[in-house]
Design an enzyme around this catalytic site. Structure first.
Site, short mmCIF file in Angstrom:
data_model
loop_
_atom_site.label_atom_id
_atom_site.label_comp_id
_atom_site.label_asym_id
_atom_site.label_seq_id
_atom_site.Cartn_x
_atom_site.Cartn_y
_atom_site.Cartn_z
N ARG A 1 115.79 -39.70 70.11
CA ARG A 1 114.64 -39.30 69.30
C ARG A 1 114.46 -40.30 68.17
O ARG A 1 115.36 -40.50 67.35
CB ARG A 1 114.87 -37.89 68.74
N SER B 1 110.57 -33.52 69.74
CA SER B 1 110.34 -34.36 70.91
C SER B 1 111.44 -35.40 71.03
O SER B 1 111.81 -36.04 70.05
CB SER B 1 108.98 -35.06 70.81
N GLU C 1 109.74 -36.94 78.40
CA GLU C 1 110.06 -36.12 77.22
C GLU C 1 110.94 -34.92 77.56
O GLU C 1 110.76 -34.24 78.57
CB GLU C 1 108.77 -35.64 76.56
#
Length: 291
Positions: free
Chosen positions: A160, A183, A221
């Protein structure tokens, strides 16, 4: 306090691009003001409430209405060929599509509300504008990941990147939560593209791969829920960049449960373990802190 909340909200951009000239430094912690409802034991009742609630919230939030309606139009094409888990509804898939659409600021607004909306149930009821979206998104991650966290298999190793904040733990061995929908990507290069102020390397037990639903599938993702608890195992600095390694406890922790249906904020954060027991957590912690 308001400035700190704004700074944290900027960090919620996650994989979404944000370039800031001045990069504030904020400590990692358990994010006690996060709205962290997991809807345990009330998912069916919330399903009944969420549909009319969504209509009400869309009537008061133009961007939510536009984003939801746009995703709804393309959902049927998106779902073809997907193998969906039992109980996964169109609203769950649409919620993921809405969140991953970084062409507007709705994901940012949602995460700002999540990070600051958990002061009390009254605050949530009066001022949290995404109650239905939060429910649909949390349920989507729960259904996609399945129950038990890492008890069904190893956690996902993800990355991330954050461009707007430098996050630093107070000390190694601390327990932390990201305190928002975070995310992350299976591809380290993708994470680098979306921010170099902080690079997280994480092993997540409750994050769900959402590539098949995402507006941008090439980002590979994995979406991590606000309530997952991590152990800080490493921290270093590479120039102006913070490098943080987090290892999931295979445990979640929430102050809220079924808040919309009357559940008040609990004084302590109530843990829900996956595969590991308390003793196993202590053993893992000692092991991970060793060089």
């Amino acid at each position: 306090m308001a400035l700190a909340a704004l700074m944290i909200a900027l960090g919620s951009l996650g994989l979404h691009t944000w370039q800031a000239q001045a990069v504030p430094i904020l400590p990692l912690g358990l994010a006690p003001d996060t709205f962290d409802d997991t809807y345990v034991g009330c998912a069916e009742e919330m399903e009944e409430k969420a549909a009319p609630l969504l209509k009400e919230e869309m009537a008061h939030h133009a961007l939510l209405r536009e984003s939801w309606e746009a995703a709804q139009e393309t959902w049927e094409d998106k779902r073809r060929g997907l193998t969906l888990p039992p109980g996964f509804k169109a609203q769950n898939g649409i919620a993921i599509m809405v969140y991953t659409n970084s062409s507007n600021t709705l994901y940012w607004e949602l995460n700002q509300a999540v990070r600051t909306g958990g002061g009390s149930r009254e605050l949530y009821m009066r001022h949290f504008p995404f109650k239905a979206l939060h429910f649909y998104l949390i349920r989507a991650l729960q259904l996609l990941r399945g129950s038990g966290g890492c008890s069904r298999g190893p956690g996902e190793v993800v990355f991330r990147g954050v461009g707007s904040l430098r996050f630093e733990p107070k000390r190694l061995g601390d327990s932390v939560r990201l305190g928002q929908f975070a995310s992350s990507s299976l591809d380290k290069a993708v994470a680098h593209r979306f921010g170099n102020a902080t690079l997280f390397s994480l092993t997540t037990c409750f994050g769900a791969p959402i590539q098949a639903f995402s507006v941008f599938p090439k980002e590979r993702e994995v979406l991590i829920p606000p309530h997952e608890v991590f152990l800080v195992t490493r921290f270093s600095q590479d120039g102006a960049q913070s490098l943080v390694t987090l290892w999931s406890y295979n445990q979640t922790c929430s102050h809220f449960n079924c808040a919309y249906l009357g559940g008040e904020k609990r004084r302590g954060c109530v843990s829900a373990p996956g595969a590991l027991g308390t003793g196993d957590l202590h053993m893992t912690k000692r092991h991970l802190q060793q060089p």
